[in-house]
Scaffold this motif. Structure first.
Motif, PDB file in Angstrom:
ATOM      1  N   ILE A   1       0.846  -1.200   0.000  1.00 16.52           N
ATOM      2  CA  ILE A   1       0.000   0.000   0.000  1.00 16.52           C
ATOM      3  C   ILE A   1       0.883   1.252   0.000  1.00 16.52           C
ATOM      4  O   ILE A   1       0.623   2.221  -0.725  1.00 16.52           O
ATOM      5  CB  ILE A   1      -0.940  -0.007   1.221  1.00 16.52           C
ATOM      6  N   GLY A   2       1.954   1.222   0.813  1.00 15.47           N
ATOM      7  CA  GLY A   2       2.881   2.348   0.846  1.00 15.47           C
ATOM      8  C   GLY A   2       3.539   2.588  -0.499  1.00 15.47           C
ATOM      9  O   GLY A   2       3.736   3.738  -0.917  1.00 15.47           O
ATOM     10  N   ALA A   3       3.878   1.499  -1.205  1.00 17.66           N
ATOM     11  CA  ALA A   3       4.504   1.630  -2.523  1.00 17.66           C
ATOM     12  C   ALA A   3       3.571   2.336  -3.498  1.00 17.66           C
ATOM     13  O   ALA A   3       4.010   3.142  -4.332  1.00 17.66           O
ATOM     14  CB  ALA A   3       4.889   0.254  -3.060  1.00 17.66           C
ATOM     15  N   VAL A   4       2.273   2.043  -3.398  1.00 19.90           N
ATOM     16  CA  VAL A   4       1.291   2.653  -4.304  1.00 19.90           C
ATOM     17  C   VAL A   4       1.012   4.098  -3.914  1.00 19.90           C
ATOM     18  O   VAL A   4       0.986   5.002  -4.761  1.00 19.90           O
ATOM     19  CB  VAL A   4      -0.020   1.832  -4.310  1.00 19.90           C
ATOM     20  N   ASN A   5       0.805   4.329  -2.629  1.00 22.42           N
ATOM     21  CA  ASN A   5       0.357   5.658  -2.191  1.00 22.42           C
ATOM     22  C   ASN A   5       1.483   6.680  -2.056  1.00 22.42           C
ATOM     23  O   ASN A   5       1.273   7.869  -2.303  1.00 22.42           O
ATOM     24  CB  ASN A   5      -0.379   5.547  -0.856  1.00 22.42           C
ATOM     25  N   GLN A   6       2.682   6.211  -1.660  1.00 23.76           N
ATOM     26  CA  GLN A   6       3.753   7.171  -1.385  1.00 23.76           C
ATOM     27  C   GLN A   6       5.120   6.722  -1.886  1.00 23.76           C
ATOM     28  O   GLN A   6       6.119   7.397  -1.636  1.00 23.76           O
ATOM     29  CB  GLN A   6       3.863   7.402   0.142  1.00 23.76           C
ATOM     30  N   GLY A   7       5.167   5.595  -2.560  1.00 18.34           N
ATOM     31  CA  GLY A   7       6.461   5.012  -2.892  1.00 18.34           C
ATOM     32  C   GLY A   7       6.810   5.033  -4.359  1.00 18.34           C
ATOM     33  O   GLY A   7       6.781   6.082  -5.009  1.00 18.34           O
ATOM     34  N   THR A   8       7.098   3.862  -4.899  1.00 21.65           N
ATOM     35  CA  THR A   8       7.704   3.755  -6.228  1.00 21.65           C
ATOM     36  C   THR A   8       6.702   3.763  -7.376  1.00 21.65           C
ATOM     37  O   THR A   8       7.102   3.701  -8.538  1.00 21.65           O
ATOM     38  CB  THR A   8       8.524   2.451  -6.298  1.00 21.65           C
ATOM     39  N   VAL A   9       5.412   3.817  -7.084  1.00 20.41           N
ATOM     40  CA  VAL A   9       4.380   3.804  -8.124  1.00 20.41           C
ATOM     41  C   VAL A   9       4.081   5.236  -8.563  1.00 20.41           C
ATOM     42  O   VAL A   9       3.932   6.141  -7.733  1.00 20.41           O
ATOM     43  CB  VAL A   9       3.095   3.121  -7.616  1.00 20.41           C
TER      44      VAL A   9
END
Length: 687
Positions: free
Chosen positions: A509-517
C-alpha cells in the motif's frame, strides 16, 4: 482302447466342422458387416465431421463458434478425371496444384479418402455439386470453420489447423485411429489443451449409389449409420470486456497482462502483445498468413504469459520478505542500513522496517534479508553454510510456484528457473566452491531466477489470499459451470503463516500511495496494493513489471503487467494495471485522459531498435554506448515507429541503429519451438 480313441477323434472333427458351419452361417446369413464391405462398389461410406464445441466467456458471451463449410476428399484408386483442365477450372486451381494434391493423396493411401480441397463455402459447393457426377472418387464432407467474435485473446484461445504427419503418426502409435490425414485439430492454446472435449465424435453414413456415383438413398434405412456428436462447449473464466480493454492498452507495446480472481484461480484476462487477428489462421488463408506471422520479429504467435522468460526484479522482494518473516530471521520492525551492502539504492537509507523496505524497494534492505535467510543454520564453514541455506530458501520459494509448472490449462507452460545447490555446483565445477557473495543478486530478484508473467500474477493472488492459491485456469466449466478437473478447485498453501502477510501488504500500500508507483496510477476510491519491478536486461531498456491486487479487503482481482524495454515498472507498467483494475471493479473507466494516453503510448521503437542492434552487432564488432534512459513523448514514439515500420514493411533493416543501444543486457527469452529458432541468453548477474 483303439476303438475309444477312434470315436474320440471322430467326435472332435465333427465338433470342429459344426463350429465352422455355424460361423459361416452367421457371417453369410445373419451378419451384414462383410456384406457391407463386399458391396463397397455400390455403397458409399460418408464420414460426418462433428462441429467443434463453442467457447464462451465467464458471462456466457459467445467468443468462438463454427461456420459450416465443405471439404473435398479424393480416393485415388477410384478417382477418374477425364478432363483435368476443366476440373482445375471448376475449382480454381492450377495443373501443378492438382498433380501435387493427387500425389500426396496416393502417398498417404490409394484406397483411403484423403483431403483434396478444404473449406469451400456454401456458394462454391452449390456451384460445383451437380458437376461431380463426372468425377468418381471425389466426395464432399461437411466441415466447419472457426469464427471469432473478438480479435483479442488469440494466443490463449489458440488456433485449429490440419493435423501434421508427425502428430498423426504419434496418435497412431498410441493406438488412436480417430484422426485421418486432412483432419483439423487444435494446434495451440485452449484448442489444443481441450482437443478431446472440443472435437466431438464423428459420424458415419452409408448411401447407395448407382454406377455413375449418384446417391440413390440410405443403405438399409440407416441401420449402420452413426450420427456425429458435437464437441463439448467450454465456458472460459475470461471476462471478455476486460480482455478487450487490456488488449487495447497493450497496443504498440510488447509484453503481457494477466489478471486472476484470487479466490478461485480463474484467469480474468490473458493478454500477449503483440497478438494477431485469429481469423487470419482460420480457413484457407492459414498458409498465407502463418509464415508472415512466424517471421515477424516481435513473435506474435508466442503466448507470452505462460511461456516468455523474465527476471522478476524487485517484485520478488515480496517473496523474500515472507520467507524471512516465516523463518524468524527478520520481524516487521527489522531495519537495516546500507552499510556492507554492495547494491545501490535510491531510498536514502530510510527503510527502518519491512513496510518501508517494500515501499522504497530498498536493494540493501533485501540484501541483508537474503543474507540472514542463507546464513540461518549451524554450519561453521561458509561454503557449507551457504549451500544449506540455499537449499532451505529454494524449498520455500518453490512453494510459490517459482521454478515449477503451475499446471495452467494451456500447453507449453514453462517452469522458469529457481537456482539450486546442484545448479551452482555445476556452474562452479564442484561443491563447496561458491558462497553467499556469489549469489546475493537473488535477493533482489535478479541473477539466475527466471519466471513468466503468469507466475507473478499468481504471486499477487497468493498475497491477496494471505497464503494460498488455486491453480490458475482459463476454463471454469465444460458444458456446465463447475465441471472441471478437481485440481482446479484445490487450495494450495505456500507454508507462510497468515499473520506475516499483513506487514507485507502494508508495504505494498505504501509503494502505491507514497512510494515507487507513479502518481497517476493511484485511485482515490480503490485501494490498490502493488509492487513495482524493473527486470534487468543486457540489450536496451529494462523491462517494466508491476504486480498488484485490489481492493485490500476481500480482493476481487490480482494482476501482473510486463512491458518489454519500457524502463521503470512503477512508471510504465503500474498505470496499465491500475486502469485494468478500475475497468473490472467499476465496469467503466473514469480517467479518460489517462486511458487515451496509455492506449496510444508506444515502446515499439525501443524493442525494434534492440533487435536491429542485435542484427547489426552480429555483423560488426563496433561498440556503441547506451544512451541515457528517456521517457519520450507520445509524438516522438509515433514518429520513430512510423519511420521504422516503413523500413520493416519494405523488408529492410535500418542502415544505422536508430538508437545506440549496445548488446549489454539480455532481452526477454522466448521459448524455443519447431517454428522459431531463438538464441538462449545467459542470465545476467549483478556484480
Amino acid at each position: 482302447m483303439d476303438e475309444i480313441r477312434k470315436r474320440f477323434i471322430q467326435v472332435f472333427f465333427v465338433i470342429i466342422a459344426l463350429l465352422y458351419i455355424c460361423r459361416l452361417f452367421y457371417l453369410q446369413v445373419i451378419d451384414d458387416t462383410y456384406k457391407l464391405d463386399a458391396q463397397n462398389n455400390a455403397i458409399r461410406k460418408i464420414i460426418q465431421v462433428p462441429f467443434r464445441g463453442l467457447i464462451y466467456d465467464r458471462n456466457k458471451k459467445l467468443i468462438v463458434y463454427n461456420t459450416p463449410v465443405y471439404d473435398l476428399y479424393i480416393t485415388p484408386k477410384k478417382a477418374k478425371v477425364q478432363d483435368t483442365l476443366r476440373f482445375c477450372s471448376i475449382f480454381g486451381i492450377t495443373r501443378n496444384e492438382f498433380d501435387s494434391l493427387t500425389h500426396q493423396a496416393r502417398v498417404f493411401s490409394p484406397v483411403r479418402p484423403s483431403l483434396f480441397l478444404r473449406q469451400l463455402s456454401r456458394e462454391e459447393y452449390a456451384r460445383v455439386q451437380d458437376m461431380m457426377v463426372d468425377y468418381p472418387g471425389f466426395s464432399f464432407q461437411v466441415s466447419s470453420l472457426r469464427t471469432y467474435q473478438t480479435k483479442s485473446m488469440a494466443n490463449a484461445l489458440g488456433y485449429v489447423g490440419e493435423i501434421s504427419p508427425e502428430r498423426l503418426a504419434k496418435e497412431e502409435e498410441k493406438g488412436n485411429d480417430y484422426y485421418r490425414q486432412g483432419d483439423y485439430v487444435g494446434v495451440t492454446g485452449l484448442e489444443r489443451y481441450y482437443e478431446e472435449e472440443l472435437r466431438g465424435q464423428r459420424g458415419e453414413k452409408y448411401m447407395m449409389v448407382n454406377s455413375r456415383g449418384v446417391e440413390k438413398g440410405s443403405f438399409k434405412n440407416g441401420e449402420f449409420d452413426r450420427d456425429p456428436v458435437a464437441g463439448k462447449n467450454l465456458i472460459s473464466s475470461v471476462d471478455i470486456e476486460l480482455q478487450d480493454y487490456a488488449d487495447s492498452l497493450m497496443q504498440h507495446k510488447v509484453g503481457s497482462v494477466v489478471a486472476i480472481e484470487p479466490q478461485t484461480g480463474e484467469i480474468l484476462a490473458m493478454v500477449s502483445a503483440p497478438t494477431y487477428d485469429p481469423t487470419l489462421l482460420s480457413g484457407r488463408t492459414f498458409s498465407k498468413y502463418f509464415q508472415t506471422l512466424n517471421l515477424n520479429p516481435l513473435h506474435p504467435l508466442i503466448n507470452r504469459p505462460p511461456s516468455a522468460y523474465y527476471r522478476p526484479g524487485s517484485t520478488f522482494k515480496l517473496i523474500q520478505a515472507l520467507i524471512g518473516l516465516q523463518m524468524g530471521v527478520v520481524y516487521p520492525s527489522s531495519g537495516f542500513s546500507h552499510a556492507g551492502a554492495p547494491l545501490k539504492c535510491h531510498c536514502g537509507g530510510n527503510s527502518s522496517n519491512i513496510q518501508q523496505g517494500i515501499k522504497n524497494s530498498c536493494n540493501p534492505y533485501f540484501y541483508h534479508v537474503f543474507k540472514r535467510i542463507i546464513y540461518n543454520n549451524h554450519e561453521q564453514n561458509v561454503f557449507k553454510k551457504s549451500a544449506t541455506g540455499l537449499n532451505k530458501w529454494n524449498e520455500m520459494a518453490a512453494r510459490f510456484g517459482i521454478g515449477q509448472q503451475l499446471g495452467v490449462d494451456l500447453p507449453n507452460e514453462t517452469k522458469g528457473k529457481l537456482p539450486s545447490v546442484e545448479y551452482y555446483d555445476k556452474v562452479y565445477k564442484g561443491s563447496l566452491r561458491w558462497k553467499f557473495s556469489n549469489i546475493y543478486s537473488l535477493g533482489i530478484g535478479e541473477g539466475e531466477i527466471v519466471i513468466n508473467p503468469l507466475k507473478m500474477a499468481n504471486v499477487a493472488a497468493i498475497i491477496a489470499n494471505r497464503g494460498w492459491y488455486i491453480r490458475p485456469h482459463l476454463v471454469k466449466g465444460i458444458n456446465n459451470i463447475g465441471s472441471i478437473d478437481p485440481k482446479y478447485k484445490e487450495q494450495i498453501s505456500v507454508g507462510i503463516d497468515r499473520r506475516h502477510f499483513e506487514p507485507v501488504i502494508e508495504g505494498m500500500i505504501g509503494a502505491v500511495n507514497q512510494g515507487t508507483v507513479a502518481a497517476e496510477a493511484r485511485m482515490a476510491d480503490i485501494q490498490m496494493c502493488g509492487k513495482t519491478g524493473t527486470s534487468q536486461n543486457r540489450r536496451g531498456e529494462d523491462h517494466a513489471i508491476f504486480i498488484a491486487f485490489a481492493p485490500k479487503e476481500n480482493p476481487k482481482i490480482a494482476i501482473a503487467v510486463f512491458v518489454e524495454n519500457a524502463g521503470f515498472g512503477g512508471t510504465h507498467a503500474a498505470p496499465i494495471a491500475s486502469l485494468c483494475i478500475e475497468k473490472y471493479l467499476k465496469r467503466h473507466v473514469e480517467r479518460k485522459a489517462m486511458e487515451t494516453k496509455w492506449m496510444n503510448k508506444s515502446y515499439l521503437f525501443n524493442v525494434l531498435s534492440v533487435k536491429s542492434n542485435t542484427t547489426t552487432a552480429s555483423k560488426t564488432t563496433e561498440k556503441v554506448n547506451k544512451p541515457q534512459p528517456k521517457d519520450s513523448t507520445e509524438e516522438d514514439y509515433q514518429l520513430k515507429n512510423s519511420q521504422l515500420s516503413k523500413l520493416l514493411l519494405q523488408g529492410k533493416q535500418p542502415v544505422q541503429p536508430l538508437q545506440g543501444h549496445g548488446p549489454t543486457k539480455p532481452e526477454a527469452i522466448l521459448p524455443q519451438n519447431k517454428t522459431n529458432t531463438l538464441k538462449k541468453v545467459i542470465p545476467y548477474k549483478i556484480k
